[in-house]
Design an enzyme around this catalytic site. Structure first.
Site, PDB file in Angstrom:
ATOM      1  N   LYS A  94       0.846  -1.190   0.000  1.00  0.00           N
ATOM      2  CA  LYS A  94       0.000   0.000   0.000  1.00  0.00           C
ATOM      3  C   LYS A  94       0.875   1.230   0.000  1.00  0.00           C
ATOM      4  O   LYS A  94       1.813   1.334   0.798  1.00  0.00           O
ATOM      5  CB  LYS A  94      -0.880  -0.010   1.274  1.00  0.00           C
ATOM      6  CG  LYS A  94      -1.855   1.137   1.338  1.00  0.00           C
ATOM      7  CD  LYS A  94      -3.090   0.850   0.548  1.00  0.00           C
ATOM      8  CE  LYS A  94      -3.887   2.095   0.205  1.00  0.00           C
ATOM      9  NZ  LYS A  94      -3.391   2.789  -1.017  1.00  0.00           N
ATOM     10  N   GLN A 115       6.946   4.266   4.086  1.00  0.00           N
ATOM     11  CA  GLN A 115       5.530   3.888   4.010  1.00  0.00           C
ATOM     12  C   GLN A 115       5.272   2.592   4.791  1.00  0.00           C
ATOM     13  O   GLN A 115       4.248   2.452   5.459  1.00  0.00           O
ATOM     14  CB  GLN A 115       5.133   3.697   2.538  1.00  0.00           C
ATOM     15  CG  GLN A 115       3.641   3.638   2.301  1.00  0.00           C
ATOM     16  CD  GLN A 115       2.991   5.008   2.262  1.00  0.00           C
ATOM     17  OE1 GLN A 115       3.499   5.908   1.614  1.00  0.00           O
ATOM     18  NE2 GLN A 115       1.897   5.164   2.967  1.00  0.00           N
ATOM     19  N   LYS A 118       5.197   3.593   8.378  1.00  0.00           N
ATOM     20  CA  LYS A 118       4.029   4.443   8.623  1.00  0.00           C
ATOM     21  C   LYS A 118       2.750   3.596   8.672  1.00  0.00           C
ATOM     22  O   LYS A 118       1.931   3.715   9.577  1.00  0.00           O
ATOM     23  CB  LYS A 118       3.915   5.468   7.481  1.00  0.00           C
ATOM     24  CG  LYS A 118       2.777   6.448   7.615  1.00  0.00           C
ATOM     25  CD  LYS A 118       2.466   7.223   6.332  1.00  0.00           C
ATOM     26  CE  LYS A 118       3.667   7.749   5.598  1.00  0.00           C
ATOM     27  NZ  LYS A 118       3.289   8.726   4.537  1.00  0.00           N
ATOM     28  N   LYS A 130       5.674   2.087  -2.862  1.00  0.00           N
ATOM     29  CA  LYS A 130       5.584   3.422  -3.460  1.00  0.00           C
ATOM     30  C   LYS A 130       5.882   3.270  -4.936  1.00  0.00           C
ATOM     31  O   LYS A 130       6.623   2.371  -5.340  1.00  0.00           O
ATOM     32  CB  LYS A 130       6.618   4.353  -2.823  1.00  0.00           C
ATOM     33  CG  LYS A 130       6.259   5.802  -2.919  1.00  0.00           C
ATOM     34  CD  LYS A 130       5.274   6.184  -1.838  1.00  0.00           C
ATOM     35  CE  LYS A 130       4.819   7.611  -1.932  1.00  0.00           C
ATOM     36  NZ  LYS A 130       4.122   8.021  -0.700  1.00  0.00           N
ATOM     37  N   GLY A 169      -2.734   8.118  -4.489  1.00  0.00           N
ATOM     38  CA  GLY A 169      -2.069   9.314  -5.011  1.00  0.00           C
ATOM     39  C   GLY A 169      -0.877   9.722  -4.154  1.00  0.00           C
ATOM     40  O   GLY A 169      -0.627   9.173  -3.086  1.00  0.00           O
ATOM     41  N   ASP A 170      -0.146  10.669  -4.657  1.00  0.00           N
ATOM     42  CA  ASP A 170       0.945  11.322  -3.919  1.00  0.00           C
ATOM     43  C   ASP A 170       1.204  12.624  -4.689  1.00  0.00           C
ATOM     44  O   ASP A 170       0.314  13.090  -5.423  1.00  0.00           O
ATOM     45  CB  ASP A 170       2.189  10.408  -3.863  1.00  0.00           C
ATOM     46  CG  ASP A 170       3.205  10.870  -2.808  1.00  0.00           C
ATOM     47  OD1 ASP A 170       2.970  10.620  -1.618  1.00  0.00           O
ATOM     48  OD2 ASP A 170       4.226  11.486  -3.171  1.00  0.00           O
ATOM     49  N   THR A 213      -4.937  13.529   5.028  1.00  0.00           N
ATOM     50  CA  THR A 213      -3.538  13.718   5.444  1.00  0.00           C
ATOM     51  C   THR A 213      -3.405  15.036   6.222  1.00  0.00           C
ATOM     52  O   THR A 213      -2.797  15.072   7.303  1.00  0.00           O
ATOM     53  CB  THR A 213      -2.585  13.718   4.223  1.00  0.00           C
ATOM     54  OG1 THR A 213      -2.925  12.617   3.388  1.00  0.00           O
ATOM     55  CG2 THR A 213      -1.141  13.607   4.637  1.00  0.00           C
ATOM     56  N   ASN A 244      -2.816  19.444  -1.733  1.00  0.00           N
ATOM     57  CA  ASN A 244      -3.850  18.812  -0.945  1.00  0.00           C
ATOM     58  C   ASN A 244      -3.550  18.796   0.559  1.00  0.00           C
ATOM     59  O   ASN A 244      -4.393  19.157   1.383  1.00  0.00           O
ATOM     60  CB  ASN A 244      -3.929  17.365  -1.473  1.00  0.00           C
ATOM     61  CG  ASN A 244      -5.236  16.749  -1.183  1.00  0.00           C
ATOM     62  OD1 ASN A 244      -6.259  17.423  -1.230  1.00  0.00           O
ATOM     63  ND2 ASN A 244      -5.217  15.479  -0.847  1.00  0.00           N
ATOM     64  N   SER A 383      -7.129   5.735   3.438  1.00  0.00           N
ATOM     65  CA  SER A 383      -7.021   4.771   2.332  1.00  0.00           C
ATOM     66  C   SER A 383      -7.335   3.363   2.838  1.00  0.00           C
ATOM     67  O   SER A 383      -8.030   2.593   2.177  1.00  0.00           O
ATOM     68  CB  SER A 383      -5.611   4.773   1.748  1.00  0.00           C
ATOM     69  OG  SER A 383      -5.451   5.808   0.822  1.00  0.00           O
TER      70      SER A 383
END
Ligand code: GLU
Length: 450
Positions: A94, A115, A118, A130, A169-170, A213, A244, A383
């Site tokens: 993820k 990630q 996290k 990622k 997204g990122d 976020t 964002n 997410s």
């Protein structure tokens, strides 16, 4: 730190640098984690015998592929794309997809590693990954970007799935790009599945995902301040970025009684010495998210705002810094300026926005400092909630999602306090690194020789 610990860190980092030459951002991310966790590692014979640290710092696999797409003039263009599937010890891979000319395997390995940890902190069943491409979306027309997304998915669809890998997204990839990617996935696979998150609410997206976020970051900041006997009320917050994360963090901070004094982009920053009003923030949102303009335009017809071209926001008077733009955006000199100006908290909305030198400076002082893997975990948390809703074919209300997000951010803060307390001080970097490392390390060990 004992001599033996320091030597072990040095030895491990030397080998990591040899195996991954020229990948400085990956080295930086791993070094920070290893400095927090080496004492635990040296105490755990079972982890060491099973080479858990070596396995946790080597991605499961890196997929790399060519993206060929047609420009508006009919010529074909070529870019590179990757998916770094870092670890699925705790759940399906993820993590987001980033479109930026700076994307390469170094950036994606550092982001995939971060990630993984996290996602472990959220307590949800998610591994870490990622991906992205070395494309600059600002230079493509809307139709070109759509064709780019479709071409990228023509390869990526083979490697993802709701039980395998779920991208989101990122930087450079928002709801619009996720929709194009999802549309192409449906066309190729003829299977409706929650294979991407950050979808529009009308087709399987979660309420509150785009805000998550930024909102999560302010929830974490509030927890951290309250734990230290302070509050958000009237705090002057310097925010960097205007995407964002930044805009939703700014909106939430304003709603909690704080004053947001800056927003920025790669051209410069806008300063509102008394704090942005709701109307000014709404204008920033429309400018950056709808019209995709430059932040300087915000100050053009507004006397209350000052624009500083070519500058970063860290020199203004503020109590809190929220770096929400990108990695290594805040360097040692910026950190020194913030500290001289009396900043009380630094809370990372972006992934690794402080250089190692800046982080070192901040951690030397009695300043609250939340690392990104804790403070910006709200996005991937929602997410994860989107995946649960998709899997069970339900959709929760905005309030329900927000309640769960607040609960998870609270738990996450508690984990950092539990693992990072030293007397009455909390080292949130140690706390986040240790809590997440223990979880992934134990799962890695339990799986045996894989
Ligand atoms: N790109 C975001 C992050 O850095 C979100 C990832 C996701 O939702 O999968 O956490």
């Amino acid at each position: 730190m004992s001599n033996a610990t320091e030597k072990s860190i040095e030895r491990f980092m030397k080998a990591l640098r040899t195996r991954n030459p020229h990948q400085q951002q990956f080295h930086q991310a791993v070094h920070e984690v290893v400095c927090s966790t080496m004492p635990l590692y040296l105490d755990n014979r079972a982890w060491r015998d099973a080479a858990v640290l070596e396995r946790m710092t080597e991605p499961d696999r890196i997929l790399g592929f060519r993206v060929t797409w047609e420009a508006d003039d009919g010529c074909l263009r070529v870019n590179r794309a990757w998916r770094v599937q870092f670890s699925h010890a705790l759940g399906p891979y993820k993590g987001g997809l980033r479109f930026s000319p700076h994307v390469d395997t170094d950036v994606l390995k550092f982001l995939g590693f971060e990630q993984t940890l996290k996602n472990a902190l959220t307590g949800l069943p998610m591994g870490g990954a990622k991906g992205g491409a070395d494309v600059d979306p600002k230079t493509l027309s809307e139709r070109e970007l759509m064709r780019f997304c479709q071409s990228l998915m023509a390869e990526l669809h083979r490697h993802i799935g709701p039980d395998t890998d779920v991208p989101a997204g990122d930087i450079g990839v928002g709801e619009r790009e996720i929709s194009w990617l999802f549309g192409q996935y449906l066309r190729l696979r003829n299977v409706w599945a929650g294979v991407l998150t950050g979808k529009h609410c009308s087709f399987g997206g979660s309420a509150g995902r785009s805000e998550a976020t930024g909102h999560g970051c302010v929830y974490f900041l509030r927890q951290m301040l309250e734990h230290a006997g302070e509050g958000l009320e009237d705090k002057r917050i310097a925010v960097s970025g205007s995407g964002n994360v930044s805009l939703h963090a700014a909106g939430k901070a304003l709603g909690q009684g704080a004053r947001v004094v800056t927003l920025s982009d790669s051209d410069g920053f806008v300063h509102a010495p008394d704090g942005f009003s709701d109307e000014q923030l709404e204008a920033a949102r429309a400018l950056k998210l709808d019209r995709r303009g430059r932040i300087g335009e915000l100050a053009e017809d507004d006397d209350g705002l000052e624009y500083h071209a070519g500058k970063k926001p860290w020199g203004v008077d503020c109590d809190v810094a929220l770096p929400c733009a990108t990695q290594n955006e805040l360097d040692e000199e910026d950190a020194a300026t913030l500290l001289d100006n009396g900043v009380v908290a630094v809370c990372e909305g972006a992934n690794m926005p402080l250089t190692a030198g800046a982080a070192g400076r901040v951690r030397e002082r009695e300043v609250l400092y939340a690392p990104g893997k804790a403070a910006n975990a709200g996005g991937v948390t929602v997410s994860g909630l989107e995946q649960s809703q998709n899997a069970t074919r339900v959709s929760w209300s905005r309030d329900e999602v927000d309640t769960r997000l607040q609960e998870i951010m609270r738990d996450l803060h508690e984990k950092c306090v539990e693992h990072g307390s030293n007397g009455d001080r909390v080292d949130y970097v140690h706390g986040a690194n240790r809590a997440s490392f223990i979880k992934v390390a134990d799962a890695t060990l339990a799986y045996g020789a894989v």
